[in-house]
Structure formats: structure tokens, C-alpha cells
Design a protein around this motif. Structure first.
Motif, PDB file in Angstrom:
ATOM      1  N   ARG A  94     -77.139 -77.866  64.614  1.00 57.65           N
ATOM      2  CA  ARG A  94     -76.379 -76.611  64.623  1.00 57.65           C
ATOM      3  C   ARG A  94     -74.919 -76.783  65.042  1.00 57.65           C
ATOM      4  NH1 ARG A  94     -80.189 -73.649  62.824  1.00 57.65           N
ATOM      5  NH2 ARG A  94     -82.165 -73.253  63.914  1.00 57.65           N
ATOM      6  N   GLY A  95     -74.573 -77.944  65.521  1.00 56.49           N
ATOM      7  CA  GLY A  95     -73.164 -78.222  65.808  1.00 56.49           C
ATOM      8  C   GLY A  95     -72.402 -78.668  64.580  1.00 56.49           C
ATOM      9  N   CYS A  96     -73.039 -78.565  63.421  1.00 56.93           N
ATOM     10  CA  CYS A  96     -72.436 -78.947  62.146  1.00 56.93           C
ATOM     11  C   CYS A  96     -72.316 -77.717  61.240  1.00 56.93           C
ATOM     12  CB  CYS A  96     -73.281 -80.009  61.436  1.00 56.93           C
ATOM     13  SG  CYS A  96     -73.590 -81.508  62.404  1.00 56.93           S
ATOM     14  N   LEU A  97     -71.516 -77.846  60.218  1.00 55.68           N
ATOM     15  CA  LEU A  97     -71.394 -76.814  59.194  1.00 55.68           C
ATOM     16  C   LEU A  97     -71.667 -77.458  57.847  1.00 55.68           C
ATOM     17  CD1 LEU A  97     -70.555 -73.824  58.592  1.00 55.68           C
ATOM     18  CD2 LEU A  97     -68.250 -74.706  58.165  1.00 55.68           C
ATOM     19  N   VAL A  98     -72.655 -76.924  57.121  1.00 54.17           N
ATOM     20  CA  VAL A  98     -72.944 -77.402  55.770  1.00 54.17           C
ATOM     21  C   VAL A  98     -72.261 -76.479  54.772  1.00 54.17           C
ATOM     22  CG1 VAL A  98     -74.719 -77.929  54.067  1.00 54.17           C
ATOM     23  CG2 VAL A  98     -75.137 -78.398  56.486  1.00 54.17           C
ATOM     24  N   VAL A  99     -71.586 -77.087  53.819  1.00 44.36           N
ATOM     25  CA  VAL A  99     -70.840 -76.335  52.811  1.00 44.36           C
ATOM     26  C   VAL A  99     -71.346 -76.756  51.441  1.00 44.36           C
ATOM     27  CG1 VAL A  99     -68.558 -75.744  51.913  1.00 44.36           C
ATOM     28  CG2 VAL A  99     -68.837 -76.362  54.342  1.00 44.36           C
ATOM     29  N   ASP A 100     -71.971 -75.830  50.727  1.00 45.18           N
ATOM     30  CA  ASP A 100     -72.454 -76.073  49.364  1.00 45.18           C
ATOM     31  C   ASP A 100     -71.571 -75.316  48.384  1.00 45.18           C
ATOM     32  OD1 ASP A 100     -74.582 -77.623  50.245  1.00 45.18           O
ATOM     33  OD2 ASP A 100     -76.022 -75.966  50.210  1.00 45.18           O
ATOM     34  N   HIS A 101     -70.919 -76.051  47.504  1.00 47.96           N
ATOM     35  CA  HIS A 101     -70.064 -75.459  46.474  1.00 47.96           C
ATOM     36  C   HIS A 101     -70.745 -75.718  45.133  1.00 47.96           C
ATOM     37  CE1 HIS A 101     -65.749 -74.660  44.944  1.00 47.96           C
ATOM     38  NE2 HIS A 101     -66.538 -74.718  43.884  1.00 47.96           N
ATOM     39  N   ILE A 102     -71.022 -74.642  44.389  1.00 52.89           N
ATOM     40  CA  ILE A 102     -71.812 -74.748  43.157  1.00 52.89           C
ATOM     41  C   ILE A 102     -71.061 -74.072  42.016  1.00 52.89           C
ATOM     42  CG2 ILE A 102     -74.065 -74.344  42.108  1.00 52.89           C
ATOM     43  CD1 ILE A 102     -75.079 -73.779  45.024  1.00 52.89           C
ATOM     44  N   GLU A 103     -70.919 -74.803  40.912  1.00 55.26           N
ATOM     45  CA  GLU A 103     -70.231 -74.249  39.739  1.00 55.26           C
ATOM     46  C   GLU A 103     -70.946 -74.625  38.454  1.00 55.26           C
ATOM     47  OE1 GLU A 103     -66.092 -74.352  39.065  1.00 55.26           O
ATOM     48  OE2 GLU A 103     -65.597 -74.599  41.188  1.00 55.26           O
ATOM     49  N   PRO A 104     -70.866 -73.744  37.444  1.00 59.34           N
ATOM     50  CA  PRO A 104     -71.388 -74.107  36.118  1.00 59.34           C
ATOM     51  C   PRO A 104     -70.462 -75.105  35.442  1.00 59.34           C
ATOM     52  CG  PRO A 104     -70.307 -71.976  36.016  1.00 59.34           C
ATOM     53  CD  PRO A 104     -70.288 -72.387  37.463  1.00 59.34           C
ATOM     54  N   ALA A 105     -71.029 -75.924  34.567  1.00 58.05           N
ATOM     55  CA  ALA A 105     -70.230 -76.884  33.812  1.00 58.05           C
ATOM     56  C   ALA A 105     -71.012 -77.314  32.588  1.00 58.05           C
ATOM     57  CB  ALA A 105     -69.888 -78.106  34.666  1.00 58.05           C
ATOM     58  N   GLU A 106     -70.325 -77.384  31.444  1.00 56.06           N
ATOM     59  CA  GLU A 106     -70.994 -77.834  30.232  1.00 56.06           C
ATOM     60  C   GLU A 106     -71.441 -79.283  30.372  1.00 56.06           C
ATOM     61  OE1 GLU A 106     -68.752 -77.178  26.713  1.00 56.06           O
ATOM     62  OE2 GLU A 106     -68.576 -74.996  27.022  1.00 56.06           O
ATOM     63  N   ASP A 107     -70.596 -80.108  30.964  1.00 56.98           N
ATOM     64  CA  ASP A 107     -70.934 -81.505  31.239  1.00 56.98           C
ATOM     65  C   ASP A 107     -70.748 -81.729  32.724  1.00 56.98           C
ATOM     66  OD1 ASP A 107     -71.310 -84.197  31.443  1.00 56.98           O
ATOM     67  OD2 ASP A 107     -69.825 -84.765  29.940  1.00 56.98           O
ATOM     68  N   ALA A 108     -71.832 -81.541  33.478  1.00 50.73           N
ATOM     69  CA  ALA A 108     -71.728 -81.601  34.935  1.00 50.73           C
ATOM     70  C   ALA A 108     -71.459 -82.998  35.449  1.00 50.73           C
ATOM     71  CB  ALA A 108     -73.008 -81.044  35.571  1.00 50.73           C
ATOM     72  N   VAL A 109     -71.807 -84.015  34.653  1.00 53.32           N
ATOM     73  CA  VAL A 109     -71.592 -85.390  35.089  1.00 53.32           C
ATOM     74  C   VAL A 109     -70.113 -85.754  35.039  1.00 53.32           C
ATOM     75  CG1 VAL A 109     -72.117 -87.812  34.592  1.00 53.32           C
ATOM     76  CG2 VAL A 109     -73.911 -86.083  34.407  1.00 53.32           C
ATOM     77  N   ALA A 110     -69.417 -85.226  34.041  1.00 49.95           N
ATOM     78  CA  ALA A 110     -67.987 -85.514  33.903  1.00 49.95           C
ATOM     79  C   ALA A 110     -67.234 -85.040  35.141  1.00 49.95           C
ATOM     80  CB  ALA A 110     -67.435 -84.832  32.652  1.00 49.95           C
ATOM     81  N   GLY A 111     -66.346 -85.879  35.630  1.00 45.49           N
ATOM     82  CA  GLY A 111     -65.534 -85.494  36.778  1.00 45.49           C
ATOM     83  C   GLY A 111     -66.198 -85.722  38.120  1.00 45.49           C
ATOM     84  N   THR A 112     -67.338 -86.427  38.143  1.00 46.21           N
ATOM     85  CA  THR A 112     -68.051 -86.629  39.404  1.00 46.21           C
ATOM     86  C   THR A 112     -67.161 -87.320  40.428  1.00 46.21           C
ATOM     87  OG1 THR A 112     -70.197 -86.747  38.291  1.00 46.21           O
ATOM     88  CG2 THR A 112     -70.046 -87.718  40.475  1.00 46.21           C
ATOM     89  N   ARG A 113     -66.546 -88.415  40.054  1.00 50.33           N
ATOM     90  CA  ARG A 113     -65.694 -89.152  40.997  1.00 50.33           C
ATOM     91  C   ARG A 113     -64.481 -88.320  41.411  1.00 50.33           C
ATOM     92  NH1 ARG A 113     -64.962 -94.312  42.777  1.00 50.33           N
ATOM     93  NH2 ARG A 113     -62.817 -94.930  43.271  1.00 50.33           N
ATOM     94  N   ALA A 114     -63.896 -87.610  40.460  1.00 53.60           N
ATOM     95  CA  ALA A 114     -62.733 -86.778  40.780  1.00 53.60           C
ATOM     96  C   ALA A 114     -63.097 -85.696  41.792  1.00 53.60           C
ATOM     97  CB  ALA A 114     -62.172 -86.159  39.507  1.00 53.60           C
TER      98      ALA A 114
END
Length: 246
Positions: A94-114
Motif C-alpha cells: 500500500r505504500g506504492c501506487l499502481v498506474v494502469d494506462h489502457i488504450e485501443p490500437a489496431e496494431d497493439a504490438v507496434a510501438g512497444t519499445r517507444a
């Protein structure tokens, strides 16, 4: 400052209340990801303060020492779970904060490293604004090592891992999950020391710390407020469906 997303003009904000069900906390992330992928939920930003958990990677679960590592985590009061994303064992509470950011994408794999690079820079910017000397890059010997970890420096030297990040993609959407370690680092060092010993993995316990170790007085509330302000500066946050801790 570059933003760690490309398509969302707005994000539905979800701030979940505290829970004692670590497995359900992880499952909810995947549920939201599937809803976004299906188009039944808009792009979403979810924040929560997790129950004590050791999240093992898939490779950890295949090691001979995994059963003993799981028992060690449970003995320390941390729920042992295997996450679907990659990486090695990470601990949070509980001394941490989890942040989940979720977006749609036609090609979700593209841009992974970026995305890894952009989110790393984004979180480093937020923590720097709270007085920390925060940068992107792996701390030598850190737990759950990653090229795009966010670390805090002491006397100009990378010292403590502050943010660990992971991604999961499905057809039609991506989830970028980040754990910001803010307060009470000692229990995390203790459980990780036990777990990594059982797994037979080398690491440096001194790399497991928290923002407060480097900037006394900083709180999870401070980090949450700074993070939401940084988001609100560049994207519209829709709080109509948000729930908040009491």
C-alpha cells in the motif's frame, strides 16, 4: 515533455479503493484491457494502492525454487501471484501506487519499445517535480531488471529503483502498467531478499527502495496528485465513473 500515448484525446479515470484481494486486483487490469479492446470501454487510466503482493514473472514460475519462493512471500504477508506480463519477481504494497494506462490500437504490438521509453520519461518527469533526482535506466543489480526502469539518484549515482513497468497487448488494445514505490521500503527489501534467494537469482538488495528514502516526507498522496496533474496538463480526464478511496 513527450506524452506516453498517441491516440487518446481523453481518458476515463478509475481510482479503485483499497482491496485485500491481490488476485482480483491483477485480474481487473486484464478485464479492463479486454473491455477497451472490445470497444465497450473508452481509453482508461486506472490508479490503485495495492495489497501486499509479490508478482512473479512467467520465467520465475518455471524455476525449481518457485514453490519455496512463494512460501517465503506468503510468510512475509505478501500474496504470491504469477503475472501475465514478463519480467522477474517484483514486490509492492500500500505504500506504492499502481498506474494502469489502457488504450485501443489496431496494431497493439507496434510501438512497444517507444511506449516503454515514453512512459519512463513521463514518470521521471513527475518524480523530478516532487524533488527527486529521477532518471530512466536500469540500476545495476536491481530486482526485476529493465532497461526503462525509473531510478532515483543519490549524489548523482543511480541508487534506488522507483518505478517498474510492464506491458500486455491483446488484439485491439494495449495495457501499460507501472508500479511507483513511494513509502515503507523495508518490507519490500525483506520479502525480495527471501524470494530471490529461493529462486537462486542474484541481485543487490540496496536497489529496492522508495521515493521517501531519497526525499523524506513524500507520500503516495503527493505522487498521485502530481501524476494526475501531469496527465491533466496534456489529456482530458473524465472522472464521472471514478471511484476513490475513503
Amino acid at each position: 515533455m513527450s506524452t506516453p500515448w498517441t491516440g487518446a484525446a481523453g481518458l476515463a479515470l478509475v481510482v479503485d479503493p483499497a482491496s485485500d484481494d491481490a488476485a482480483r486486483e491483477l485480474d481487473r487490469s486484464i478485464g479492463l484491457l479486454r473491455e477497451v479492446a472490445a470497444g465497450t470501454r473508452p481509453p482508461t487510466l486506472r490508479l490503485y494502492r495495492p495489497s501486499p503482493t509479490v508478482a512473479f514473472g512467467q520465467r520465475d514460475a518455471r524455476l525449481p525454487g518457485f514453490p519455496a519462493a512463494s512460501r517465503s512471500a506468503a510468510a512475509r504477508g505478501f500474496a504470491p501471484l504469477v503475472r501475465r506480463a514478463g519480467g522477474r519477481a517484483a514486490a509492492y504494497h500500500r505504500g506504492c501506487l499502481v498506474v494502469d494506462h489502457i488504450e485501443p490500437a489496431e496494431d497493439a504490438v507496434a510501438g512497444t519499445r517507444a511506449r516503454f521509453a515514453a512512459f519512463g520519461n513521463f514518470f521521471a518527469h513527475v518524480l523530478t517535480g516532487l524533488g527527486l533526482d529521477a532518471h530512466v535506466g536500469e540500476v545495476p543489480g536491481e530486482y526485476c531488471p529493465g532497461e526503462f526502469s525509473v531510478h532515483g539518484r543519490r549524489d548523482g549515482v543511480p541508487a534506488v529503483k522507483l518505478v517498474g513497468t510492464a506491458q500486455r497487448v491483446v488484439a485491439g488494445a494495449w495495457l501499460f502498467s507501472s508500479v511507483v514505490v513511494v513509502e515503507d521500503s523495508e518490507p519490500l527489501r525483506e520479502v525480495l531478499t527471501d524470494v530471490y534467494a529461493a529462486l537462486g537469482l542474484a541481485w543487490r538488495p540496496a536497489t529496492a527502495g522508495a521515493a521517501r528514502d531519497l526525499e523524506p516526507g513524500v507520500t503516495v498522496d503527493d505522487v498521485e496528485a502530481a501524476l494526475l496533474a501531469a496527465y491533466a496538463a496534456v489529456v482530458r480526464l473524465d472522472e464521472r465513473g471514478a471511484t476513490r478511496p475513503a
